[in-house]
Design a protein around this motif. Sequence first.
Motif, PDB file in Angstrom:
ATOM      1  N   ILE A 133       0.772  -1.175  -0.038  1.00  0.00           N
ATOM      2  CA  ILE A 133      -0.051   0.324   0.150  1.00  0.00           C
ATOM      3  C   ILE A 133       0.946   1.297   0.061  1.00  0.00           C
ATOM      4  O   ILE A 133       0.563   2.337  -0.664  1.00  0.00           O
ATOM      5  N   ALA A 134       2.036   1.077   0.818  1.00  0.00           N
ATOM      6  CA  ALA A 134       2.809   2.411   0.789  1.00  0.00           C
ATOM      7  C   ALA A 134       3.429   2.561  -0.407  1.00  0.00           C
ATOM      8  O   ALA A 134       3.806   3.897  -1.046  1.00  0.00           O
ATOM      9  N   GLU A 135       3.806   1.607  -1.223  1.00  0.00           N
ATOM     10  CA  GLU A 135       4.491   1.558  -2.660  1.00  0.00           C
ATOM     11  C   GLU A 135       3.204   2.183  -3.709  1.00  0.00           C
ATOM     12  O   GLU A 135       3.526   2.853  -4.423  1.00  0.00           O
ATOM     13  N   ALA A 136       2.019   1.636  -3.299  1.00  0.00           N
ATOM     14  CA  ALA A 136       0.749   2.164  -4.315  1.00  0.00           C
ATOM     15  C   ALA A 136       0.625   3.670  -4.094  1.00  0.00           C
ATOM     16  O   ALA A 136       0.373   4.416  -5.335  1.00  0.00           O
ATOM     17  N   GLU A 137       0.756   3.931  -2.835  1.00  0.00           N
ATOM     18  CA  GLU A 137       0.753   5.655  -2.530  1.00  0.00           C
ATOM     19  C   GLU A 137       1.706   6.098  -3.266  1.00  0.00           C
ATOM     20  O   GLU A 137       1.294   7.032  -3.798  1.00  0.00           O
ATOM     21  N   GLN A 138       2.914   5.951  -3.330  1.00  0.00           N
ATOM     22  CA  GLN A 138       4.056   6.588  -4.108  1.00  0.00           C
ATOM     23  C   GLN A 138       3.836   6.408  -5.614  1.00  0.00           C
ATOM     24  O   GLN A 138       4.144   7.638  -6.286  1.00  0.00           O
ATOM     25  N   ASP A 139       3.354   5.483  -6.086  1.00  0.00           N
ATOM     26  CA  ASP A 139       2.889   5.350  -7.592  1.00  0.00           C
ATOM     27  C   ASP A 139       1.813   6.361  -7.887  1.00  0.00           C
ATOM     28  O   ASP A 139       1.858   6.711  -8.906  1.00  0.00           O
ATOM     29  N   LEU A 140       0.872   6.324  -6.962  1.00  0.00           N
ATOM     30  CA  LEU A 140      -0.141   7.255  -7.147  1.00  0.00           C
ATOM     31  C   LEU A 140       0.130   8.667  -7.125  1.00  0.00           C
ATOM     32  O   LEU A 140      -0.146   9.447  -7.972  1.00  0.00           O
ATOM     33  N   VAL A 141       1.095   8.983  -6.241  1.00  0.00           N
ATOM     34  CA  VAL A 141       1.832  10.454  -6.319  1.00  0.00           C
ATOM     35  C   VAL A 141       2.549  10.689  -7.569  1.00  0.00           C
ATOM     36  O   VAL A 141       2.224  11.740  -8.283  1.00  0.00           O
ATOM     37  N   ARG A 142       3.245   9.880  -8.112  1.00  0.00           N
ATOM     38  CA  ARG A 142       4.050  10.231  -9.349  1.00  0.00           C
ATOM     39  C   ARG A 142       3.011  10.248 -10.612  1.00  0.00           C
ATOM     40  O   ARG A 142       3.272  10.934 -11.299  1.00  0.00           O
ATOM     41  N   ILE A 143       1.786   9.497 -10.377  1.00  0.00           N
ATOM     42  CA  ILE A 143       1.054   9.636 -11.575  1.00  0.00           C
ATOM     43  C   ILE A 143       0.022  10.899 -11.722  1.00  0.00           C
ATOM     44  O   ILE A 143      -0.050  11.596 -12.667  1.00  0.00           O
ATOM     45  N   SER A 144      -0.259  11.299 -10.412  1.00  0.00           N
ATOM     46  CA  SER A 144      -1.184  12.478 -10.312  1.00  0.00           C
ATOM     47  C   SER A 144      -0.344  13.649 -10.010  1.00  0.00           C
ATOM     48  O   SER A 144      -0.974  14.733  -9.548  1.00  0.00           O
ATOM     49  N   ASN A 145       1.155  13.707 -10.144  1.00  0.00           N
ATOM     50  CA  ASN A 145       1.793  14.832  -9.702  1.00  0.00           C
ATOM     51  C   ASN A 145       1.121  16.087 -10.317  1.00  0.00           C
ATOM     52  O   ASN A 145       1.273  16.168 -11.736  1.00  0.00           O
ATOM     53  N   GLY A 146       0.719  17.014  -9.718  1.00  0.00           N
ATOM     54  CA  GLY A 146       0.207  18.191 -10.306  1.00  0.00           C
ATOM     55  C   GLY A 146      -1.138  18.220 -10.511  1.00  0.00           C
ATOM     56  O   GLY A 146      -1.722  19.306 -10.888  1.00  0.00           O
ATOM     57  N   MET A 147      -1.695  16.892 -10.677  1.00  0.00           N
ATOM     58  CA  MET A 147      -3.238  17.097 -11.177  1.00  0.00           C
ATOM     59  C   MET A 147      -4.022  17.078 -10.036  1.00  0.00           C
ATOM     60  O   MET A 147      -3.857  17.045  -8.594  1.00  0.00           O
ATOM     61  N   GLN A 148      -5.081  17.966 -10.286  1.00  0.00           N
ATOM     62  CA  GLN A 148      -6.273  18.530  -9.251  1.00  0.00           C
ATOM     63  C   GLN A 148      -7.527  17.691  -9.725  1.00  0.00           C
ATOM     64  O   GLN A 148      -7.697  17.593 -10.870  1.00  0.00           O
ATOM     65  N   GLY A 149      -8.567  17.721  -8.638  1.00  0.00           N
ATOM     66  CA  GLY A 149      -9.586  17.320  -9.082  1.00  0.00           C
ATOM     67  C   GLY A 149     -10.191  16.382  -7.891  1.00  0.00           C
ATOM     68  O   GLY A 149      -9.331  15.700  -7.125  1.00  0.00           O
ATOM     69  N   SER A 150     -11.423  16.655  -7.842  1.00  0.00           N
ATOM     70  CA  SER A 150     -12.070  15.569  -6.512  1.00  0.00           C
ATOM     71  C   SER A 150     -11.865  14.345  -6.657  1.00  0.00           C
ATOM     72  O   SER A 150     -11.452  13.536  -5.754  1.00  0.00           O
ATOM     73  N   ALA A 151     -11.905  13.667  -8.152  1.00  0.00           N
ATOM     74  CA  ALA A 151     -11.441  12.041  -8.079  1.00  0.00           C
ATOM     75  C   ALA A 151     -10.245  11.765  -7.810  1.00  0.00           C
ATOM     76  O   ALA A 151      -9.968  10.834  -7.148  1.00  0.00           O
ATOM     77  N   VAL A 152      -9.034  12.621  -8.290  1.00  0.00           N
ATOM     78  CA  VAL A 152      -7.724  12.255  -7.936  1.00  0.00           C
ATOM     79  C   VAL A 152      -7.441  12.320  -6.521  1.00  0.00           C
ATOM     80  O   VAL A 152      -6.918  11.743  -6.038  1.00  0.00           O
ATOM     81  N   ASP A 153      -8.142  13.610  -5.974  1.00  0.00           N
ATOM     82  CA  ASP A 153      -7.697  13.733  -4.295  1.00  0.00           C
ATOM     83  C   ASP A 153      -8.460  12.787  -3.706  1.00  0.00           C
ATOM     84  O   ASP A 153      -7.874  12.144  -2.796  1.00  0.00           O
ATOM     85  N   LYS A 154      -9.524  12.081  -4.250  1.00  0.00           N
ATOM     86  CA  LYS A 154     -10.215  11.147  -3.450  1.00  0.00           C
ATOM     87  C   LYS A 154      -9.321   9.796  -3.232  1.00  0.00           C
ATOM     88  O   LYS A 154      -9.171   9.085  -2.231  1.00  0.00           O
ATOM     89  N   ALA A 155      -8.943   9.333  -4.559  1.00  0.00           N
ATOM     90  CA  ALA A 155      -8.076   8.622  -4.720  1.00  0.00           C
ATOM     91  C   ALA A 155      -6.386   8.551  -3.818  1.00  0.00           C
ATOM     92  O   ALA A 155      -6.318   7.542  -3.001  1.00  0.00           O
ATOM     93  N   ASN A 156      -5.994   9.633  -3.791  1.00  0.00           N
ATOM     94  CA  ASN A 156      -4.925   9.908  -2.882  1.00  0.00           C
ATOM     95  C   ASN A 156      -5.287   9.739  -1.645  1.00  0.00           C
ATOM     96  O   ASN A 156      -4.609   9.237  -0.679  1.00  0.00           O
ATOM     97  N   ARG A 157      -6.504  10.572  -1.146  1.00  0.00           N
ATOM     98  CA  ARG A 157      -7.013  10.468   0.292  1.00  0.00           C
ATOM     99  C   ARG A 157      -7.230   8.717   0.733  1.00  0.00           C
ATOM    100  O   ARG A 157      -6.710   8.629   1.870  1.00  0.00           O
TER     101      ARG A 157
END
Length: 183
Positions: free
Chosen positions: A97-121
Amino acid sequence: ADSMVPRNDGWWFFELGRHLERADNTSRIIDVKYFMILPDLHAVGSALDVVQWASVLRSCSAYEAFRRSRRGELNLHRAVDYLVRDELFPRSILFSIAEAEQDLVRISNGMQGSAVDKANRLVSGLRAQLEGTDIRAAIANGLHEFLDHIQERIQAIDDAIFLAFIAYPITPAKVITQEQAQA
């Protein structure tokens, strides 16, 4: 693929999926052992129980790593804690899960929006929950329910990632009447 695929969004999506699937599979392996293989509570702690937990560790490619890092007795609490919460073992749920969190940060770097924020949260929340989990309490309160909850949270993360990056909103086609077509 590891030595030839560029480290771009495609790679990080591959890694994200691999880590989420690994966390889910590890939780299911533990659940099957705990719920199905040894249903008799009198057998907990017996030689059969130790052999079965060793088999579970082997099925997660964790037996040798467990023995090197967690010297001492092999039992329910120690095996489950290792597979759920070890920060260094690549097949533990927390590590994945910690690795998935880092992968998601790399993918969503700079992206904003409620769907992206929800996935990160969601992924950050699951990591924090796992870090704070007391395995003895989780077992005492129902390991099956604890693992089901993890699986539900992983599914929610998967759904949020789908909505953030894959799903396209479908807008209904405008219906043109015959009069409008003739005009």
